[in-house]
Design an enzyme around this catalytic site. Structure first.
Site, PDB file in Angstrom:
ATOM      1  N   LYS A  22      38.510  10.577  33.276  1.00 23.87           N
ATOM      2  CA  LYS A  22      38.771  11.444  32.236  1.00 23.87           C
ATOM      3  C   LYS A  22      37.841  11.200  31.063  1.00 23.87           C
ATOM      4  O   LYS A  22      37.573  12.216  30.525  1.00 23.87           O
ATOM      5  CB  LYS A  22      40.059  11.265  31.545  1.00 23.87           C
ATOM      6  CG  LYS A  22      41.237  11.626  32.667  1.00 23.87           C
ATOM      7  CD  LYS A  22      42.621  11.345  32.102  1.00 23.87           C
ATOM      8  CE  LYS A  22      43.081  12.454  31.313  1.00 23.87           C
ATOM      9  NZ  LYS A  22      44.645  12.393  31.029  1.00 23.87           N
ATOM     10  N   ASP A  25      46.076  18.062  27.323  1.00 27.58           N
ATOM     11  CA  ASP A  25      47.361  16.957  27.194  1.00 27.58           C
ATOM     12  C   ASP A  25      48.223  17.009  26.040  1.00 27.58           C
ATOM     13  O   ASP A  25      49.471  17.181  26.160  1.00 27.58           O
ATOM     14  CB  ASP A  25      46.823  15.690  27.480  1.00 27.58           C
ATOM     15  CG  ASP A  25      46.525  15.201  28.861  1.00 27.58           C
ATOM     16  OD1 ASP A  25      47.143  15.779  29.738  1.00 27.58           O
ATOM     17  OD2 ASP A  25      45.861  14.268  29.008  1.00 27.58           O
TER      18      ASP A  25
END
Ligand code: ATR
Length: 271
Positions: A65, A102
């Site tokens: 990520k 997110d």
């Protein structure tokens, strides 16, 4: 046929293939979504090759990520602020666009389950300061929360978040996590504690207001001991599965051209 997928290491545990597969089937879209176990040393090569193999984008999970930010051509502001990306779009001009959905998923899920929730209902209290917590902090501040309290076992990671996100962030000692809940309107467990196989999150809830909205990012089990205790004290609770569903929607829409619905069928598809 457009292809998308999720890269990580390991990847077998990912629920994203079930979720995107469910949406592809529901909307009758000719496309595929595949899990791929990729080693860090192969990441750059994989990102170069996949667009040429028909891929329109990827989800990204641990441990890639952060690294994808340095390999992308365009990074959204929120991904840069969080320091990680979970959604890549391979553009027609060959450029890789990196975003982090997110925080969006966290807020969208919260609003779906508590439509009357307002960022200025009162202080927010975030337990944890890892990658997931950073996304939650960014989205809560972006929503307009005026005071954001944070605590973490490793205090320095919480201090780092304060240094980056600014004056609305107040750091509490890990041992004082219970006090942090006094007057908090929104409470979030962003640690991995409470997950199946880990210890439960042990924060004294005596100061928790019955009007607080309590969220846990852990979704296995759906009802963590922390959520169960908050519910027993009269609080409204939101489990972590919805955030997983909501964070996936923007990517699916960009890759496959259809905004997916998130409902009970969607939840059932990934359980
Ligand atoms: P994620 O991307 O899921 O947020 P992470 O960045 O590894 O994963 O963060 C995990 C979070 O859970 C951190 O806040 C971590 O605390 P530390 O920063 O002190 O490691 C927290 N956590 C994990 N195990 C814990 C434990 N046994 N006790 C307290 N906190 C724990």
């Amino acid at each position: 046929v457009p292809l998308a997928g999720v890269i990580g290491m390991p990847i077998a545990h990912s629920r994203s293939p079930l979720l995107h597969g469910h949406w592809l089937k529901t909307y009758g879209i000719a496309g595929h979504y595949v899990p791929m176990a990729i080693m860090p040393e192969h990441l750059a090569e994989v990102l170069r090759i996949l667009p040429r193999a028909g891929f329109v984008g990827l989800n990204v999970t641990i441990p890639h990520k952060e690294a994808v930010l340095t390999l992308a051509d365009v990074v959204t502001d929120r991904a840069a602020l969080i320091g990680a990306a979970n959604t890549l779009i391979f553009r027609a001009d060959g450029k890789i666009h990196a975003d982090n959905t997110d925080g969006y998923g966290f807020i969208a899920n919260l609003r779906q389950h508590a439509p009357d929730w307002q960022p200025d209902d009162g202080p927010a209290a975030v337990i944890g300061a890892g990658g997931a917590a950073r996304a939650v902090v960014a989205s809560l501040l972006d929503s307009g929360v005026r005071e954001l309290r944070i605590t973490n076992r490793t205090r320095m990671r919480a201090e780092q978040i304060k240094a980056e996100f600014g004056a609305r962030v107040v750091v509490y000692e890990w041992a004082q996590a219970g006090n942090m809940l006094q007057g908090a309107a929104t409470v979030v467990n962003a640690t991995s504690l409470g997950m199946t196989g880990k210890q439960p999150l042990r924060v004294p809830l005596d100061a928790l207001e019955p009007g607080a909205l309590v969220n846990d990012l852990v979704y296995a089990p759906l009802e963590t001991p922390f959520l169960a205790e908050a519910k027993a004290r009269g609080c409204r609770t939101v489990d972590g599965l919805g955030m997983l569903l909501h964070q996936a929607a923007p990517g699916f829409e960009r890759w496959f051209g259809q905004r997916p619905a998130i409902d009970d069928d969607t939840r059932a598809a990934v359980l």
